[in-house]
Design an enzyme around this catalytic site. Structure first.
Site, short mmCIF file in Angstrom:
data_model
loop_
_atom_site.label_atom_id
_atom_site.label_comp_id
_atom_site.label_asym_id
_atom_site.label_seq_id
_atom_site.Cartn_x
_atom_site.Cartn_y
_atom_site.Cartn_z
N VAL A 15 -35.07 40.86 42.96
CA VAL A 15 -35.06 42.23 43.49
C VAL A 15 -33.63 42.65 43.83
CG1 VAL A 15 -35.88 43.72 45.35
CG2 VAL A 15 -37.42 42.03 44.36
N ARG A 40 -26.14 28.80 49.50
CA ARG A 40 -26.08 28.28 48.12
C ARG A 40 -25.27 29.18 47.20
NH1 ARG A 40 -31.47 27.57 49.76
NH2 ARG A 40 -31.97 29.71 49.16
N SER A 41 -25.24 30.46 47.49
CA SER A 41 -24.61 31.44 46.59
C SER A 41 -23.23 31.88 47.05
CB SER A 41 -25.49 32.68 46.45
OG SER A 41 -26.76 32.32 45.98
N CYS A 129 -45.44 45.74 45.67
CA CYS A 129 -45.21 46.27 44.31
C CYS A 129 -46.50 46.75 43.65
CB CYS A 129 -44.54 45.21 43.45
SG CYS A 129 -45.10 43.54 43.76
N GLY A 160 -42.89 38.81 39.79
CA GLY A 160 -43.40 39.11 41.12
C GLY A 160 -43.18 37.94 42.07
N HIS A 254 -46.12 45.08 36.50
CA HIS A 254 -47.46 44.82 37.02
C HIS A 254 -48.39 45.95 36.55
CE1 HIS A 254 -45.82 41.75 39.45
NE2 HIS A 254 -46.07 42.20 40.66
N ASN A 327 -42.29 45.93 38.44
CA ASN A 327 -42.42 45.45 39.82
C ASN A 327 -41.08 45.26 40.50
OD1 ASN A 327 -42.80 43.30 37.67
ND2 ASN A 327 -42.17 42.01 39.39
N1 LIG Z 1 -40.35 40.07 42.90
C1 LIG Z 1 -41.03 41.16 43.20
O1 LIG Z 1 -41.69 41.81 42.34
C2 LIG Z 1 -41.02 41.69 44.59
C3 LIG Z 1 -41.57 42.94 44.80
C4 LIG Z 1 -41.59 43.47 46.08
C5 LIG Z 1 -41.04 42.76 47.13
N2 LIG Z 1 -40.51 41.54 46.92
C6 LIG Z 1 -39.93 40.86 48.08
O2 LIG Z 1 -38.52 40.75 47.94
C7 LIG Z 1 -38.06 39.54 48.52
C8 LIG Z 1 -37.24 38.76 47.51
O3 LIG Z 1 -38.01 38.52 46.36
P1 LIG Z 1 -37.36 38.09 44.97
O4 LIG Z 1 -38.49 38.18 44.04
O5 LIG Z 1 -36.11 38.83 44.70
O6 LIG Z 1 -37.02 36.55 45.28
P2 LIG Z 1 -35.90 35.59 44.64
O7 LIG Z 1 -35.60 35.96 43.23
O8 LIG Z 1 -36.37 34.22 44.96
O9 LIG Z 1 -34.58 35.92 45.52
C9 LIG Z 1 -34.49 35.61 46.89
C10 LIG Z 1 -33.15 36.08 47.44
O10 LIG Z 1 -33.11 35.81 48.85
C11 LIG Z 1 -31.98 34.98 49.15
N3 LIG Z 1 -32.31 34.09 50.24
C12 LIG Z 1 -33.32 33.18 50.29
N4 LIG Z 1 -33.28 32.51 51.48
C13 LIG Z 1 -32.24 33.02 52.17
C14 LIG Z 1 -31.67 32.75 53.45
N5 LIG Z 1 -32.18 31.82 54.27
N6 LIG Z 1 -30.59 33.46 53.83
C15 LIG Z 1 -30.05 34.39 53.03
N7 LIG Z 1 -30.53 34.70 51.81
C16 LIG Z 1 -31.62 34.02 51.38
C17 LIG Z 1 -31.71 34.25 47.85
O11 LIG Z 1 -30.38 33.77 47.86
P3 LIG Z 1 -29.93 32.48 46.95
O12 LIG Z 1 -29.81 32.97 45.55
O13 LIG Z 1 -28.62 32.13 47.56
O14 LIG Z 1 -30.99 31.45 47.15
C18 LIG Z 1 -31.95 35.36 46.84
O15 LIG Z 1 -30.83 36.24 46.81
C19 LIG Z 1 -39.30 38.84 49.06
O16 LIG Z 1 -39.41 39.15 50.42
C20 LIG Z 1 -40.43 39.45 48.30
O17 LIG Z 1 -41.62 39.47 49.05
C21 LIG Z 1 -40.47 40.99 45.67
#
Ligand SMILES: NC(=O)c1ccc[n+]([C@@H]2O[C@H](COP(=O)([O-])OP(=O)(O)OC[C@H]3O[C@@H](n4cnc5c(N)ncnc54)[C@H](OP(=O)(O)O)[C@@H]3O)[C@@H](O)[C@H]2O)c1
Length: 345
Positions: A15, A40-41, A129, A160, A254, A327
């Protein structure tokens, strides 16, 4: 508007990367952009407006000097960082589920309930989403016909579950490549598994997204969001809703099959009329000529695509349709950026 300083928390995620892309594409009026992720990043470079920006690790004081933060780093991170930052005067748009049902936090799809932005106290929640995919067409239908009952089945893509979901699906497809005939009589022990999805997703569909409702209703938490968020966003406290959420081996986009009943009589043509000029969506609805929406049509674009509009025989108050949205864009990043645009305007 000048002088807005923006942070993207979770900037390296599925996202977050889309948010950074949209801030650039839409020429969001910002003076400074700070990218934040986990340790990590730290130091990773991401391109923005022709420059390489260095990702910072989330640390105390991250919000100092920030006016607006778009946060998508999971519910635990939002819970930990947003109330404090909001109390210090920062505006947070949260993509996680953490604050969505908090009565003090607006839950907003700008095309449907931008008016709810007026009462925010520093945090605005971005809806789920799948709920967004259903509600962009249901909002205008509700205004014209009065929504009273909703049944949905959603077909949810691997992204998702974030980038790790996409990687897990790709690995499974790779492992099964060339071996498709074995799937006529699969050996359960030999199927590729993973950590993100509870069963093999490649060449399969999995009728469980997220976790079981802790209250034992038999629904999953993902399924409960549809009714909870529809009631809050549309302002229909007594809306009856039942959802089924299914993971499908799609990378992005989705789909939602909706069966809706209304107070007023409705027809397929009257619904098309109400939706033709509706914001944020496009009708793709001519079965005879092969016009219907699929996830591959919706991936990478802004609009929710709506088609397969039809009425069940003998029920002049009911309507069926199929809608699809990206999504990561309208389902998450785009909706969050639109909220931020309203807030800074
Ligand atoms: N995917 C979807 O369709 C979707 C839709 C609506 C809402 N969401 C929501 O959006 C959020 C992220 O989803 P995503 O799908 O983008 O997940 P993702 O691809 O796993 O990305 C997670 C992000 O959060 C960072 N992160 C994780 N733990 C952290 C911490 N302790 N401190 C700081 N940064 C941290 C990660 O950084 P690193 O790279 O450094 O690990 C990465 O930038 C979730 O809350 C999810 O519910 C997702």
């Amino acid at each position: 508007v000048n002088g807005v300083r923006v942070a993207v928390v979770g900037a390296t995620g599925a996202v977050g990367r889309e948010i950074v892309r949209l801030l650039e594409e839409r020429a969001f009026p910002l003076d400074d952009l700070v990218l934040v992720a986990s340790a990590r990043s730290e130091g990773r470079q991401l391109a923005f407006r022709g420059e390489e920006l260095s990702v910072r690790a989330l640390a105390d004081g991250w919000h100092e000097g920030i006016d607006v933060a778009l946060v998508s780093a999971g519910a635990a991170v939002s819970r930990e960082i947003l109330p404090q930052a909001a109390a210090a005067g920062m505006l947070g748009v949260d993509n996680s589920p953490e604050f969505r049902m908090d009565p003090a936090v607006p839950l907003v799809i700008p095309e449907i309930n931008a008016h709810d932005l007026a009462w925010h106290r520093g945090i605005v929640a971005n809806p789920n989403c799948t709920a967004i995919t259903a509600l962009v067409p249901l909002g205008p239908l509700h205004r014209s016909f009065g929504l009273r009952f909703l049944v949905t089945s959603s077909y949810q893509s691997a992204s998702g579950s974030g980038m790790k979901g996409v990687r897990e699906l790709a690995e499974q497809v790779e492992k099964l490549r060339g071996d498709e005939e074995s799937l006529l009589h699969p050996d359960p022990g030999a199927l590729p598994g993973g950590e993100v999805f509870p069963r093999t997703l490649a060449y399969n569909v999995v009728p469980v997204c997220a976790s079981p409702d802790p209250n034992g209703s038999g629904f999953t938490t993902e399924e409960l969001k549809m009714g909870d968020e529809a009631r809050k966003i549309l302002g229909i406290p007594n809306l009856e809703c039942a959802a089924t959420a299914v993971r499908v081996p799609v990378v992005a986009g989705h789909g939602v099959s909706a069966y809706a009943r209304f107070d007023a009589p409705i027809s397929a043509d009257a619904a098309r009329e109400a939706l033709r000029e509706a914001p944020g969506m496009r009708l793709v609805d001519d079965l005879e000529s092969g016009a219907f929406p699929t996830p591959l049509d919706a991936a990478g674009i802004d609009e929710v695509l709506v088609g397969r509009i039809r009425q069940p025989a003998g029920d002049g108050h009911a309507l069926l349709f199929f809608s699809v949205a990206d999504n990561l864009r309208k389902g998450a990043a785009l909706n969050a950026v639109q909220i931020a645009e309203h807030l800074v305007a």
